[in-house]
Design an enzyme around this catalytic site. Structure first.
Site, PDB file in Angstrom:
ATOM      1  N   ASN A 151      -4.323  -6.532   6.428  1.00 13.45           N
ATOM      2  CA  ASN A 151      -4.953  -5.619   7.153  1.00 13.45           C
ATOM      3  C   ASN A 151      -6.111  -6.321   8.139  1.00 13.45           C
ATOM      4  O   ASN A 151      -7.017  -6.841   7.658  1.00 13.45           O
ATOM      5  CB  ASN A 151      -5.539  -4.410   6.629  1.00 13.45           C
ATOM      6  CG  ASN A 151      -6.420  -3.255   7.741  1.00 13.45           C
ATOM      7  OD1 ASN A 151      -6.522  -3.726   8.815  1.00 13.45           O
ATOM      8  ND2 ASN A 151      -6.554  -2.127   7.466  1.00 13.45           N
ATOM      9  N   CYS A 206     -10.206  -0.770  13.658  1.00 16.02           N
ATOM     10  CA  CYS A 206      -8.998  -1.258  13.798  1.00 16.02           C
ATOM     11  C   CYS A 206      -8.125  -0.666  15.120  1.00 16.02           C
ATOM     12  O   CYS A 206      -7.227  -1.213  15.239  1.00 16.02           O
ATOM     13  CB  CYS A 206      -8.005  -0.556  12.633  1.00 16.02           C
ATOM     14  SG  CYS A 206      -8.753  -1.033  11.039  1.00 16.02           S
ATOM     15  N   HIS A 249      -0.635  -0.486  13.991  1.00 14.28           N
ATOM     16  CA  HIS A 249      -1.737  -1.002  13.123  1.00 14.28           C
ATOM     17  C   HIS A 249      -1.256  -1.138  11.844  1.00 14.28           C
ATOM     18  O   HIS A 249      -0.385  -0.514  11.207  1.00 14.28           O
ATOM     19  CB  HIS A 249      -2.843  -0.360  13.131  1.00 14.28           C
ATOM     20  CG  HIS A 249      -4.050  -0.703  12.141  1.00 14.28           C
ATOM     21  ND1 HIS A 249      -4.287  -2.015  12.116  1.00 14.28           N
ATOM     22  CD2 HIS A 249      -4.685   0.046  11.152  1.00 14.28           C
ATOM     23  CE1 HIS A 249      -5.198  -2.211  11.173  1.00 14.28           C
ATOM     24  NE2 HIS A 249      -5.383  -1.215  10.606  1.00 14.28           N
TER      25      HIS A 249
HETATM   26  O1  UT7 Z   1      -7.305   0.047   8.509  1.00 17.13           O
HETATM   27  C1  UT7 Z   1      -8.140   1.006   8.628  1.00 17.13           C
HETATM   28  C2  UT7 Z   1      -7.509   2.231   7.986  1.00 17.13           C
HETATM   29  N1  UT7 Z   1      -7.368   1.874   6.457  1.00 17.13           N
HETATM   30  C3  UT7 Z   1      -6.176   2.336   6.020  1.00 17.13           C
HETATM   31  O2  UT7 Z   1      -5.319   2.898   6.447  1.00 17.13           O
HETATM   32  C4  UT7 Z   1      -6.225   2.088   4.328  1.00 17.13           C
HETATM   33  C5  UT7 Z   1      -5.653   3.588   3.842  1.00 17.13           C
HETATM   34  N2  UT7 Z   1      -5.480   3.647   2.426  1.00 17.13           N
HETATM   35  C6  UT7 Z   1      -4.800   3.001   1.642  1.00 17.13           C
HETATM   36  O3  UT7 Z   1      -3.996   2.082   2.098  1.00 17.13           O
HETATM   37  C7  UT7 Z   1      -4.603   3.097   0.067  1.00 17.13           C
HETATM   38  O4  UT7 Z   1      -5.114   4.289  -0.231  1.00 17.13           O
HETATM   39  C8  UT7 Z   1      -5.083   2.170  -0.612  1.00 17.13           C
HETATM   40  C9  UT7 Z   1      -4.016   0.869  -0.642  1.00 17.13           C
HETATM   41  C10 UT7 Z   1      -6.470   1.521  -0.192  1.00 17.13           C
HETATM   42  C11 UT7 Z   1      -5.050   2.433  -2.280  1.00 17.13           C
HETATM   43  O5  UT7 Z   1      -3.931   3.055  -2.528  1.00 17.13           O
HETATM   44  P1  UT7 Z   1      -3.742   4.284  -3.577  1.00 17.13           P
HETATM   45  O6  UT7 Z   1      -2.400   4.197  -3.839  1.00 17.13           O
HETATM   46  O7  UT7 Z   1      -4.220   5.421  -2.541  1.00 17.13           O
HETATM   47  O8  UT7 Z   1      -4.592   3.912  -4.732  1.00 17.13           O
HETATM   48  P2  UT7 Z   1      -5.988   4.818  -5.291  1.00 17.13           P
HETATM   49  O9  UT7 Z   1      -7.176   4.524  -4.397  1.00 17.13           O
HETATM   50  O10 UT7 Z   1      -5.670   6.277  -5.364  1.00 17.13           O
HETATM   51  O11 UT7 Z   1      -6.042   4.137  -6.801  1.00 17.13           O
HETATM   52  C12 UT7 Z   1      -4.965   4.114  -7.868  1.00 17.13           C
HETATM   53  C13 UT7 Z   1      -5.382   3.501  -9.042  1.00 17.13           C
HETATM   54  C14 UT7 Z   1      -7.223   3.797  -9.412  1.00 17.13           C
HETATM   55  O12 UT7 Z   1      -7.196   3.774 -10.794  1.00 17.13           O
HETATM   56  P3  UT7 Z   1      -6.882   5.247 -11.743  1.00 17.13           P
HETATM   57  O13 UT7 Z   1      -8.373   5.682 -11.189  1.00 17.13           O
HETATM   58  O14 UT7 Z   1      -5.829   5.764 -11.171  1.00 17.13           O
HETATM   59  O15 UT7 Z   1      -7.122   4.541 -12.892  1.00 17.13           O
HETATM   60  C15 UT7 Z   1      -7.613   2.545  -8.742  1.00 17.13           C
HETATM   61  O16 UT7 Z   1      -8.849   2.145  -9.326  1.00 17.13           O
HETATM   62  O17 UT7 Z   1      -5.331   2.023  -8.603  1.00 17.13           O
HETATM   63  C16 UT7 Z   1      -6.454   1.489  -9.073  1.00 17.13           C
HETATM   64  N3  UT7 Z   1      -6.880   0.423  -7.932  1.00 17.13           N
HETATM   65  C17 UT7 Z   1      -6.217  -0.811  -8.340  1.00 17.13           C
HETATM   66  N4  UT7 Z   1      -5.533  -1.289  -9.219  1.00 17.13           N
HETATM   67  C18 UT7 Z   1      -5.266  -2.809  -9.341  1.00 17.13           C
HETATM   68  C19 UT7 Z   1      -7.419   0.015  -6.846  1.00 17.13           C
HETATM   69  N5  UT7 Z   1      -7.354  -1.051  -6.412  1.00 17.13           N
HETATM   70  C20 UT7 Z   1      -6.693  -1.767  -7.123  1.00 17.13           C
HETATM   71  C21 UT7 Z   1      -6.051  -2.934  -7.161  1.00 17.13           C
HETATM   72  N6  UT7 Z   1      -5.546  -3.302  -8.088  1.00 17.13           N
HETATM   73  N7  UT7 Z   1      -6.371  -3.988  -6.052  1.00 17.13           N
END
Ligand code: UT7
Length: 325
Positions: free
Chosen positions: A282, A113, A252
């Site tokens: 993204n 990125c 970004h």
């Molecule tokens: O471009 C390069 C750099 N990349 C980034 O900067 C991305 C950085 N990270 C992020 O943007 C975020 O961490 C994400 C958007 C990827 C995820 O958001 P989060 O608030 O950190 O969620 P999480 O991964 O902690 O997941 C929370 C919950 C989980 O369920 P449980 O374990 O709490 O039951 C996931 O399984 O949300 C669930 N989950 C979803 N639910 C519905 C993960 N993806 C989804 C989804 N729809 N698409």
């Protein structure tokens, strides 16, 4: 002192739009989750004839038109990408072919990125040494080819597109004032993407378990905020400027919550951070040049404005670039 100025910007995205509602039918997710956790509503997904190099060439053509130049005027093409059409040749060589930029030499940068910021920084070094050069700097991706469409953790996040700018040197006191790049390969396992499996079985490693993007989202989130804040502070300190002097930050576009956190830590008003990830998701190396082109064409940037670009991505790689427009 010679500085690098941007003569023209351009961008292009594939025709097909994939909405959060479309994704609800593909994986166990919801518009509510995607919107509140990421800020993304739509992303563009490439179809037939919309390979990375083709989208890149369209964006580049628009940047050339704005600059009032033709492909033959270009001396060098740098493309930031992790989704080149082929393993070899580089995407940049294919862009050269598409444009008919016969006088240019061309190469890719793999900095995920941060690819566009890396490419821009390299162009800056060339132009400072040889101000007459005209360089096409591109960020282009078709990440739709490299996400696991059954993994809701990643497939809702990414989109395809390209952005470009044409740069050259000037003796005037404007253009790129400062840039700073960083990498930390020790953290690569938090965000990585396999290449095609090795034909040399001794080189197969346990990460070679598919060619998809894999990400430890929460960890990446924390590093992204802290790292971009550090890079911005560093370029501002280099020029003895404060964040209050900045007219617009073009970061970004990975997650709205990352950008809000960054704004809070820097003490910057929301209006000073350009955001368009609701429309594109993204797009990795393409996200900054697409946003820069949009901001430029919408008249959000005026002559004399101080503009900050900053990125964070796989590697890890990150960096910032400061411009006086
Ligand atoms: O471009 C390069 C750099 N990349 C980034 O900067 C991305 C950085 N990270 C992020 O943007 C975020 O961490 C994400 C958007 C990827 C995820 O958001 P989060 O608030 O950190 O969620 P999480 O991964 O902690 O997941 C929370 C919950 C989980 O369920 P449980 O374990 O709490 O039951 C996931 O399984 O949300 C669930 N989950 C979803 N639910 C519905 C993960 N993806 C989804 C989804 N729809 N698409």
């Amino acid at each position: 002192m010679n500085r690098m100025v941007i003569l023209g910007t351009g961008s292009a995205v594939p025709e097909r739009v994939l909405s959060n509602e479309d994704l609800e039918k593909m994986v166990d997710t919801s518009d509510e989750w995607i919107t509140s956790r990421t800020g993304i509503k739509n992303r563009h997904i490439a179809g037939k004839g919309e390979e990375t190099s083709r989208i890149a060439a369209v964006a580049a053509g628009r940047a050339l038109a704005m600059a009032g130049l033709t492909a033959a005027d270009i001396d060098m093409i740098i493309v930031g990408t992790i989704t080149s059409d082929m393993g070899m040749p580089s995407c940049a060589c294919l862009v050269q072919k598409e444009l008919g930029a016969a006088n240019a030499f061309a190469f890719d940068i793999n900095a995920a990125c941060s690819g566009f910021i890396y490419a821009l920084d390299i162009a800056d070094k060339y132009v400072r040494a040889t101000p007459g050069l005209k360089i096409l700097v591109v960020g282009a991706e078709t990440l739709s080819a490299r996400v696991n469409w059954e993994d809701r953790n990643t497939c809702v996040l990414f989109g395809d597109g390209a952005g470009a700018c044409v740069v050259t040197g000037t003796a005037e006191d404007r253009g790129m004032l400062a840039g700073k790049l960083y990498s930390d390969g020790t953290l690569y396992r938090l965000l990585y993407m396999d290449s095609a499996p090795s034909m040399n079985k001794e080189l197969l490693c346990k990460e070679n378990d598919g060619s998809y993007i894999k990400m430890a989202g929460r960890d990446v989130f924390k590093y992204a905020v802290r790292s971009m804040e550090g890079a911005i502070s560093s370029v501002l300190a280099q020029e003895e400027l404060s964040v209050d002097d900045i007219s617009l930050i073009i970061p970004h576009q990975a997650n709205i919550r990352i950008l809000k956190s960054l704004g809070e830590r820097l003490g910057v008003a929301d209006e000073k951070i350009y955001i368009n990830l609701d429309k594109y998701g993204n797009t990795s190396a393409a996200s900054i040049p697409i946003a820069l082109d949009e901001a430029n064409r919408q008249g959000c940037i005026r002559p004399g404005d101080l503009i900050l670009l900053c990125a964070f991505g796989g590697g890890f790689t990150w960096g910032a670039a400061l411009f006086r427009w």
